[in-house]
Design a protein around this motif. Structure first.
Motif, PDB file in Angstrom:
ATOM      1  N   ASP A 152       0.828  -1.210   0.000  1.00  0.00           N
ATOM      2  CA  ASP A 152       0.000   0.000   0.000  1.00  0.00           C
ATOM      3  C   ASP A 152       0.863   1.261   0.000  1.00  0.00           C
ATOM      4  O   ASP A 152       0.591   2.217  -0.736  1.00  0.00           O
ATOM      5  CB  ASP A 152      -0.918   0.019   1.232  1.00  0.00           C
ATOM      6  N   LYS A 205       1.232   4.180  -2.885  1.00  0.00           N
ATOM      7  CA  LYS A 205       1.050   5.606  -2.579  1.00  0.00           C
ATOM      8  C   LYS A 205       2.220   6.436  -3.099  1.00  0.00           C
ATOM      9  O   LYS A 205       2.040   7.554  -3.589  1.00  0.00           O
ATOM     10  CB  LYS A 205       0.890   5.798  -1.073  1.00  0.00           C
ATOM     11  N   SER A 234       1.887   9.483  -5.803  1.00  0.00           N
ATOM     12  CA  SER A 234       2.132  10.804  -5.224  1.00  0.00           C
ATOM     13  C   SER A 234       2.947  11.697  -6.158  1.00  0.00           C
ATOM     14  O   SER A 234       3.873  11.248  -6.826  1.00  0.00           O
ATOM     15  CB  SER A 234       2.869  10.655  -3.890  1.00  0.00           C
ATOM     16  N   LEU A 283      -5.682  -0.150  -7.915  1.00  0.00           N
ATOM     17  CA  LEU A 283      -6.986  -0.231  -7.245  1.00  0.00           C
ATOM     18  C   LEU A 283      -7.431  -1.681  -7.047  1.00  0.00           C
ATOM     19  O   LEU A 283      -8.127  -1.995  -6.076  1.00  0.00           O
ATOM     20  CB  LEU A 283      -8.039   0.540  -8.047  1.00  0.00           C
ATOM     21  N   THR A 299      -4.415  -3.276  -4.168  1.00  0.00           N
ATOM     22  CA  THR A 299      -4.054  -2.640  -2.892  1.00  0.00           C
ATOM     23  C   THR A 299      -5.333  -2.219  -2.174  1.00  0.00           C
ATOM     24  O   THR A 299      -6.443  -2.433  -2.678  1.00  0.00           O
ATOM     25  CB  THR A 299      -3.169  -1.393  -3.108  1.00  0.00           C
ATOM     26  N   ASN A 300      -5.166  -1.606  -1.016  1.00  0.00           N
ATOM     27  CA  ASN A 300      -6.319  -1.131  -0.247  1.00  0.00           C
ATOM     28  C   ASN A 300      -6.703   0.302  -0.583  1.00  0.00           C
ATOM     29  O   ASN A 300      -7.570   0.886   0.077  1.00  0.00           O
ATOM     30  CB  ASN A 300      -6.014  -1.243   1.256  1.00  0.00           C
ATOM     31  N   LEU A 301      -6.091   0.884  -1.597  1.00  0.00           N
ATOM     32  CA  LEU A 301      -6.460   2.225  -2.032  1.00  0.00           C
ATOM     33  C   LEU A 301      -7.809   2.199  -2.750  1.00  0.00           C
ATOM     34  O   LEU A 301      -8.117   1.247  -3.461  1.00  0.00           O
ATOM     35  CB  LEU A 301      -5.389   2.799  -2.954  1.00  0.00           C
ATOM     36  N   LYS A 302      -8.589   3.271  -2.589  1.00  0.00           N
ATOM     37  CA  LYS A 302      -9.921   3.368  -3.171  1.00  0.00           C
ATOM     38  C   LYS A 302     -10.020   4.578  -4.102  1.00  0.00           C
ATOM     39  O   LYS A 302      -9.249   5.535  -3.991  1.00  0.00           O
ATOM     40  CB  LYS A 302     -10.985   3.501  -2.073  1.00  0.00           C
ATOM     41  N   LYS A 303     -11.006   4.537  -4.997  1.00  0.00           N
ATOM     42  CA  LYS A 303     -11.219   5.646  -5.929  1.00  0.00           C
ATOM     43  C   LYS A 303     -11.470   6.961  -5.198  1.00  0.00           C
ATOM     44  O   LYS A 303     -11.162   8.032  -5.706  1.00  0.00           O
ATOM     45  CB  LYS A 303     -12.407   5.348  -6.847  1.00  0.00           C
ATOM     46  N   ASP A 329     -10.099   8.041  -2.452  1.00  0.00           N
ATOM     47  CA  ASP A 329      -8.938   8.598  -1.761  1.00  0.00           C
ATOM     48  C   ASP A 329      -8.416   9.833  -2.499  1.00  0.00           C
ATOM     49  O   ASP A 329      -8.354   9.854  -3.729  1.00  0.00           O
ATOM     50  CB  ASP A 329      -7.817   7.555  -1.659  1.00  0.00           C
ATOM     51  N   LEU A 382      -5.479  11.024  -2.868  1.00  0.00           N
ATOM     52  CA  LEU A 382      -4.290  10.729  -3.671  1.00  0.00           C
ATOM     53  C   LEU A 382      -4.687  10.193  -5.048  1.00  0.00           C
ATOM     54  O   LEU A 382      -4.128  10.585  -6.071  1.00  0.00           O
ATOM     55  CB  LEU A 382      -3.421   9.708  -2.934  1.00  0.00           C
ATOM     56  N   VAL A 383      -5.660   9.295  -5.066  1.00  0.00           N
ATOM     57  CA  VAL A 383      -6.133   8.704  -6.325  1.00  0.00           C
ATOM     58  C   VAL A 383      -6.850   9.757  -7.172  1.00  0.00           C
ATOM     59  O   VAL A 383      -6.653   9.831  -8.387  1.00  0.00           O
ATOM     60  CB  VAL A 383      -7.068   7.509  -6.044  1.00  0.00           C
TER      61      VAL A 383
END
Length: 325
Positions: free
Chosen positions: A167, A171, A175, A255, A258-262, A264, A266-267
């Motif tokens: 994750d 990021k 970034s 997406l 990882t645990n990143l979501k739309k 977020d 950053l995304v």
């Protein structure tokens, strides 16, 4: 006795830079390694240069597309592999990952080079933290004449060691404020590598980043805040040839893995900047069928411009003019 490290140089038509890379490996302060130059060039210029410069130092091997090469048969410490058929970049990496047998391997490009204590520092980290998927040292950025452009590739905190999971790695990729460690600066734990790189060729332009994220899901990475790697920027960097759609495909992979979501921030920032570049690159503002989505996307672009102009322009500059390989 098998050495601790296998160093694999990915060579392709860069006879001016390759000797610098090779010499930096030969000059390492520890000698616990085996060196392979894997030449994926159209001509025989690289092979001829190696023969002339290094005389009989390298064991020269030809590799045909239907031939099976076994690492165990390479008794020499220094080896040069010529590919009879030129491979794609992804095929070349896959070939070397499947070919390797050393406990830890490095895949270094033929335009980058390492300082004399590079392997020594990595070995110390391995002894201290053995349960790690990959190790990377910080880098300085140099130009085609070896002039330093940037003294530090990644501005980490003062701590010497940084543990990075998948994750956190994702990021860093998204970034506009941070940089990842340069891909060719990694040394991999082979026990975890083959599975993570199994579908390497399926991920297109950003196969390296996708493979790193997959590998970091297995076990953490260790980033070492010491500058012993030299990352070269020049007019023929592979990274300069990128389409915006490549980055959209890469974002989908992040997406999905990882645990990143739309939702977020950053995304959202990442998508806004790349959608803006996509509009410019394809001149969508001149096409009627894109009128409605352009109005919608313009709201996101304006919002970011007003609320976070520094992030927007930094992202625009870094991704459009200074892409990392």
């Amino acid at each position: 006795m098998q050495p601790l490290f296998g160093i694999y140089v990915l060579s392709h038509e860069r006879e001016d830079y390759l000797p610098i890379t090779v010499d930096s490996i030969l000059n390492q302060s520890i000698k616990d390694y085996k060196l392979y130059i894997s030449d994926n060039s159209y001509s025989k210029n690289i092979r001829d240069m190696i023969k002339q410069k290094y005389k009989n130092k390298f064991n020269l091997v030809n590799y045909g597309i239907n031939q099976k090469l076994h690492n165990a048969k390479f008794k020499s410490k220094f080896n040069f592999i010529s590919h009879e058929s030129v491979l794609s970049g992804a095929e070349h990496v896959s070939f070397l990952v499947n070919f390797a047998t050393e406990p830890y391997i490095m895949l270094i490009h033929d335009d980058d080079y390492i300082d004399e204590d590079y392997l020594k520092e990595i070995k110390e980290a391995i002894l201290k933290y053995p349960n790690i998927s990959a190790y990377a040292l910080n880098a300085r950025v140099v130009d085609k004449k070896n002039k330093i452009i940037s003294k530090k590739f990644n501005s980490l905190t003062n701590a010497k060691y940084h543990f990075i999971n998948h994750d956190l790695l994702a990021k860093h990729y998204l970034s506009f404020e941070k940089q990842i460690m340069a891909f060719p600066s990694y040394i991999y734990n082979l026990s975890n590598l083959k599975e993570a790189f199994k579908n390497y060729e399926d991920h297109g332009k950003h196969a390296d980043a996708c493979a790193l994220i997959s590998l970091a899901k297995v076990k953490d990475f260790l980033w070492i805040n010491k500058i012993l790697f030299n990352y070269r920027i020049h007019g023929n960097n592979d990274s300069l040839y990128e389409k915006i759609l490549d980055r959209r495909i890469f974002l989908k992979f992040i997406l999905d893995n990882t645990n990143l979501k739309k939702q977020d921030k950053l995304v959202k920032d990442f998508r806004t900047v790349y959608w803006f570049l996509f509009i410019l690159q394809n001149k969508l503002f001149l096409k009627k069928r894109f009128f409605k989505p352009l109005i919608f996307s313009s709201c996101s672009i304006l919002k970011m411009l007003i609320l976070r102009p520094k992030v927007f322009f930094k992202g625009l500059f870094s991704r459009y003019f200074y892409l990392t390989k």
